[in-house]
Each structure stands twice: as C-alpha cells, then as structure tokens.
Design a protein around this motif. Structure first.
Motif, PDB file in Angstrom:
ATOM      1  N   LEU A 145       0.758  -1.307  -0.020  1.00 57.44           N
ATOM      2  CA  LEU A 145       0.228   0.047   0.029  1.00 57.44           C
ATOM      3  C   LEU A 145       0.947   1.336   0.184  1.00 57.44           C
ATOM      4  N   ARG A 146       1.854   1.122   0.668  1.00 56.28           N
ATOM      5  CA  ARG A 146       2.896   2.397   0.695  1.00 56.28           C
ATOM      6  C   ARG A 146       3.648   2.446  -0.501  1.00 56.28           C
ATOM      7  N   GLN A 147       4.222   1.414  -0.980  1.00 58.56           N
ATOM      8  CA  GLN A 147       5.108   1.255  -2.057  1.00 58.56           C
ATOM      9  C   GLN A 147       4.451   1.551  -3.414  1.00 58.56           C
ATOM     10  N   GLU A 148       3.375   0.986  -3.655  1.00 62.74           N
ATOM     11  CA  GLU A 148       2.711   0.741  -4.787  1.00 62.74           C
ATOM     12  C   GLU A 148       1.700   2.013  -4.898  1.00 62.74           C
ATOM     13  N   HIS A 149       1.028   2.232  -3.976  1.00 59.92           N
ATOM     14  CA  HIS A 149      -0.009   3.333  -3.846  1.00 59.92           C
ATOM     15  C   HIS A 149       0.181   4.769  -3.149  1.00 59.92           C
TER      16      HIS A 149
END
Lengths: 309, 276
Positions: free
Chosen positions: A180-184
């Motif tokens: 959720l942090r890295q991709e979004h």
C-alpha cells in the motif's frame, strides 16, 4: 524531522480523563508516504491518540492537522480521505462479511464495485457471504482492514491491526501494508506494543510512554540509539579480581555474576586493549564479546527511562 | 486503487448535509436486516389483534348485542388491549433493540470516524425509529381490520360482514396514538444512547410504564409520557358508531413536548460526550 509538508501533525496535544492526564504535549509528525510505527506499552495512550486523530475524542489542548487542515474545523471533509481500524473492528455479527463492507461503503458514499475490490485485497472473497459471527479473530481483523480500505484513503490509521492474527496472517498484513505504501503511496500510522512488528515495516517510529512521546524519528535513528547501547561481556575466573587489577579499564564495569562483568561498548579497540591487559595481568579469558541489545531492549529502555529523555 | 503517489493537500469537499443523512439512512436500513427490531416492528401488532380475535371468536356473542354493528366495540376493545401496556412495552423494546445493534458491534467508534456528521447518525436512527413505529402501528390497524373481516367470514352471526368499519375514525385514532407514542420514543431513544446497552433503558422503560399505570387517576397524569397512549383512549367514543374526537388531547401535547425536549437533550449529549 522533515522539511516536506506533513500529512498528519499534532501540536501540543493534551487529553485528560476527568482530572487524570492521559496525554501530555504529543507532537506527532507523520510525513507523506511513510509507515509510522506508533509504539508503546499497553495503556501508554496509543488508542487515545488514535481516537483523537479521528475526532472521536476532543483534546483538552492542542491542534491536530490532517493534510495541512485543522481536524476540528473540517472533520467530515478530512475523514473522507482517512481509513481507520481502531482496536477490535466494529462488525455487525448478524450481517455477512459482504453486507458489513456494504454498510460502511454506503456511509462513505463510494461505488458498489468497491465492496468486491476490498474483499479481494484482504482475501475474504470466498467467505464474504458467511455471517460475520462465524469469522475467526484473524478474519474479523482482515474484514476490519477491508472497511478501512474502502474509501481508497490517503491516510490509514491502524490500531494494533495484527491483533489475533497468526504468524502467517501477520506476514500477509505486513506485505499488504508495504504494498500500500510502495505501490499506492499510502501513508500509514500503525500502532503496536511490539517493536518486532514495527521494525519490519515502519519507516518512522514514535515511542509513547505514560502519555508522553519519548522518541520520534526515522527507524535508523532508533537503531542508532540502540547501537549506542552495546555492551562488552567478559567471562573470567574472578570478576572482582579483574576489576581490582584493571581499574582504568574495568572501573565502570558491572558485576553480573561471580565470574562475569559487563561494561559499555565504546569501540573494537576497547575490546582488544582489554584482552591484552587481561592476559598481561594473568587473568584467564573464558569469553569476551561485544553484545548488541535487541531493539526490544532499547524500546523497553526508552519506555522505562522516559523521564530522562 | 489510486496510482498517484503524492497525496494532495487540497481540502476535500465535505458531503452535503442531506447526502450525509441519506448515506446514514441507507446504511441503517441495511443494518436492520435480520434484526429482532425489524421483526418486532413487523410482527408486534399481531399479538393484540390475535388476542382480540380469540376473544371475539369464542365469546363474541356475549359482547355484541344481536343486530348491533360489532366494529366500534371490536376496534375500541382491541385498541385498549394494545394501548395500555403492549404499546409502551413495544416502544421500550424497539428503541432498545435498534440502538443495541450499534452497541453490540461497538459500532459508534466506527460510525463516528466516517465522513458523516454526528447529527446525521443521530437523525438517521431517529427517523428509522419513527418509521418502524409508524409501520408497526399501521400494520396493527391493517391486521385489526383484516381479522375483523375474517371474523365476519368465520362467525357470520356476529355481524362483521353486514357492516363496514368506519375508516376515518380509525385513521384519526391512529394519529392520536402515534403522537402519544412520540414522548416515550424520545425519552427511550436518548436513554438508550446514553446507557449504551439494553439493561438501563429497559429498566427506565419498565419503571415508567409501571408509574404511568399506577398514577392513572392522578390529576397530572398527562405529564407522564408512558401513560399517553392510555390517555388518548379518551378520544374514543360512541356505542353504535365509532367516533373519535379529532382534537389533540393534553397528553398528546405533553408527549410532543417530551419528544422535543428529549431530542434536544440527546443532541446536546451527543455533542458533549465522547463519540466512541
């Protein structure tokens, strides 16, 4: 801690329950795109802080800003960009998993297609039509996370989200938060009383103890703090004799047993010098090692000595 | 999911007040599914109708004189059976059960952390309560008239089929009773929100009902909201034909005052109290 605008910031946050001070001067700084691990023992004030950040409680003093705007003034507008899971998820046991998601979806006013999407993200698609009362603790926690993810929030506030999860579930949750942090680009404030859980996922850490923030910074800064707490452990024939013979090297050492000594680690040279001096003094060295305390110990140390910090 | 990596710092638009209320209402309707509160609202009116039906089926010939229109007597008797005890009990249970859906789920902390105002959450549940009460009371009237028709078919000697129920007085009486229930509804709703459980409001409700029944002869009984549904029975009149006084009775005014006062108090408590 950062020069970029903060996604979440509290200034001088105080909260009282009756006359008892629960939170004192909490200044949280959560940067966009971070996973902020909010650490503290049970009862330190984590859940109270989370509740204040959602406007569930009113602070006795201080300000809360989300996305650069005052929460007290724009609560409803700001909450449309926040997903939250506070302690145990609030589930209606007489409804199915899907219906539970649908109830919250309606309150957010997001499209019906989102229900299936969040159920898929948390891996509950196959159990969606079962009543929530039949869900295991882990499934309930995942359903709670699905509710938090519904509005595709920019900020996720998760209070002890791994409660009740088995090791596999904890790993899955960790992977999900990192994705959720890295991709979004989501920002996540994650509370826990277990440092082992936070250190694997967090980019930043805040440590709270007895209602005060005793540490706040990047995870490496906490790790540095912890590196500074390494100890030299010496096992010999008579600890006391060694200390008397080498007062310049072992004067500050602590006797941890009849034949063991412990002293703060300063450098590798310190260990080499000590070994030489012991051999020169005719003392046997059964073992001599530099020992890193676990991050857990550092956390405990921080929370035990909060007054000194 | 969003693919934008940098979150915007622009203040999002807050949903309009009516949108918030609409969202709360649709969510509350869904929460009602398979709840005891819904079953109570749908089936609650059947008990007094069934009791009355049994009385008229087995002993109707002793109650109704030959040749007399049985409807006025039938409607009055049934209304008394339901208004004195069953309706107040129904209101206490309905408000308790409806709010308990949220208490049991620890739902308040969740709902109040969503982008809907506290007032919308509060008003939505109140509107649902009002609708369920009206539904229950209307269903009661429909069942009552239906059961009268059935009596005409099963016991032709009683004369139900030879006469028609007078709908206007029945509808007027329904209006009186609905207004009389509002005071109880307001008090019980606020009590249920305050106590956040079933036991507190149930205790208060039973105490109120007992007080209302005990003090029925007191000159200021109209002040007690739990006696209002009994007091409006005074609007019923007529032996041969059913007549209902259309004017508001003192108990109804007091009921409205209790309703308004409770709701204001409830809203104030909602704003002052922690929301979780």
């Amino acid at each position: 801690m950062t020069t970029t605008p903060l996604l979440l910031e509290t200034q001088g946050l105080h909260f009282r329950f009756g006359k008892r001070a629960i939170l004192q001067d909490i200044n949280l700084q959560v940067a966009p795109g971070s996973i902020y691990g909010f650490l503290g023992p049970n009862g330190a004030g984590k859940s109270t802080t989370m509740r204040l950040l959602l406007g569930l409680l009113r602070p006795a003093a201080g300000r809360i800003q989300l996305f650069g705007h005052d929460l007290a003034q724009h609560r409803v507008a700001l909450l449309s960009r926040v997903g939250a899971l506070i302690e145990n998820p609030s589930l209606y046991d007489h409804l199915t998993g899907r219906e539970n998601v649908d109830v919250t979806r309606r309150l957010h006013g997001v499209s019906p297609a989102r229900t299936a999407e969040v159920l898929e993200i948390v891996g509950l698609t196959n159990s969606a039509n079962r009543p929530a009362k039949e869900y295991s603790l882990g499934m309930r926690q995942r359903l709670g996370l699905a509710l938090a993810l519904l509005p595709d929030p920019d900020l996720l506030l998760l209070d002890e989200p791994t409660n009740g999860l088995d090791p596999n579930g904890i790993m899955e949750m960790r992977g999900l938060l990192q994705r959720l942090r890295q991709e979004h680009g989501k920002t996540i404030l994650l509370s826990s009383h277990l440092i082992s859980e936070i250190e694997k996922v967090a980019t930043h850490v805040g440590v709270i103890q007895q209602g005060r923030l005793v540490f706040q910074g990047r995870l490496p800064e906490l790790q540095q703090l912890h590196a500074g707490r390494a100890q030299v452990m010496l096992e010999t024939a008579s600890a006391d004799t060694c200390r008397n013979l080498l007062p310049h090297l072992l004067g500050g050492a602590m006797l941890t047993g009849a034949s063991t000594l412990q002293l703060p680690f300063t450098s590798q040279n310190q260990v080499a010098t000590l070994a030489e001096a012991l051999v020169a003094a005719g003392q046997p060295i059964y073992s001599l090692r530099a020992e890193q305390p676990s991050l857990e110990d550092t956390f405990l140390h921080l929370t035990e000595t909060s007054a000194a910090l | 999911m969003s693919t934008a990596l940098a979150p915007s710092f622009a203040l999002p638009a807050a949903p309009g007040l009516l949108t918030q209320l609409h969202r709360c209402l649709t969510a509350d309707y869904q929460k009602l599914r398979r709840t005891v509160a819904l079953w109570l609202a749908v089936g609650g009116g059947a008990l007094p109708v069934l009791l009355n039906f049994c009385i008229f089926y087995s002993k109707g010939q002793y109650i109704i004189k030959p040749g007399q229109n049985p409807w006025p007597q039938y409607v009055s008797m049934s209304w008394q059976t339901s208004s004195i005890l069953l309706l107040p009990l129904f209101m206490v249970l309905l408000t308790g059960l409806l709010t308990n859906v949220e208490h049991r789920a620890s739902g308040w902390k969740h709902v109040h952390a969503l982008p809907v105002g506290r007032w919308a959450v509060y008003s939505s549940k109140l509107l649902i309560l009002l609708q369920l009460t009206l539904l229950a009371e209307t269903l009661y009237v429909v069942l009552l008239l239906g059961a009268g028709g059935l009596l005409g078919w099963l016991r032709p000697g009683l004369g139900f089929q030879a006469n028609h129920p007078d709908l206007l007085p029945v509808a007027t009486m329904l209006g009186h009773t609905f207004i009389a229930t509002l005071g109880m509804l307001g008090v019980q709703y606020v009590a249920a929100l305050w106590w956040r459980g079933m036991v507190g409001p149930l205790g208060l409700g039973i105490a109120g009902i007992v007080t209302g029944l005990t003090l029925l002869r007191w000159e200021h009984i109209d002040l007690i909201p739990y006696a209002a549904t009994t007091r409006v029975l005074g609007a019923l009149g007529g032996k041969g034909t059913l007549t209902v006084n259309p004017h508001m009775m003192p108990a109804e005014w007091y009921s409205l005052a209790w309703f308004a006062g409770s709701l204001l108090l409830g809203y104030w408590l909602l704003r002052m109290r922690r929301a979780d």
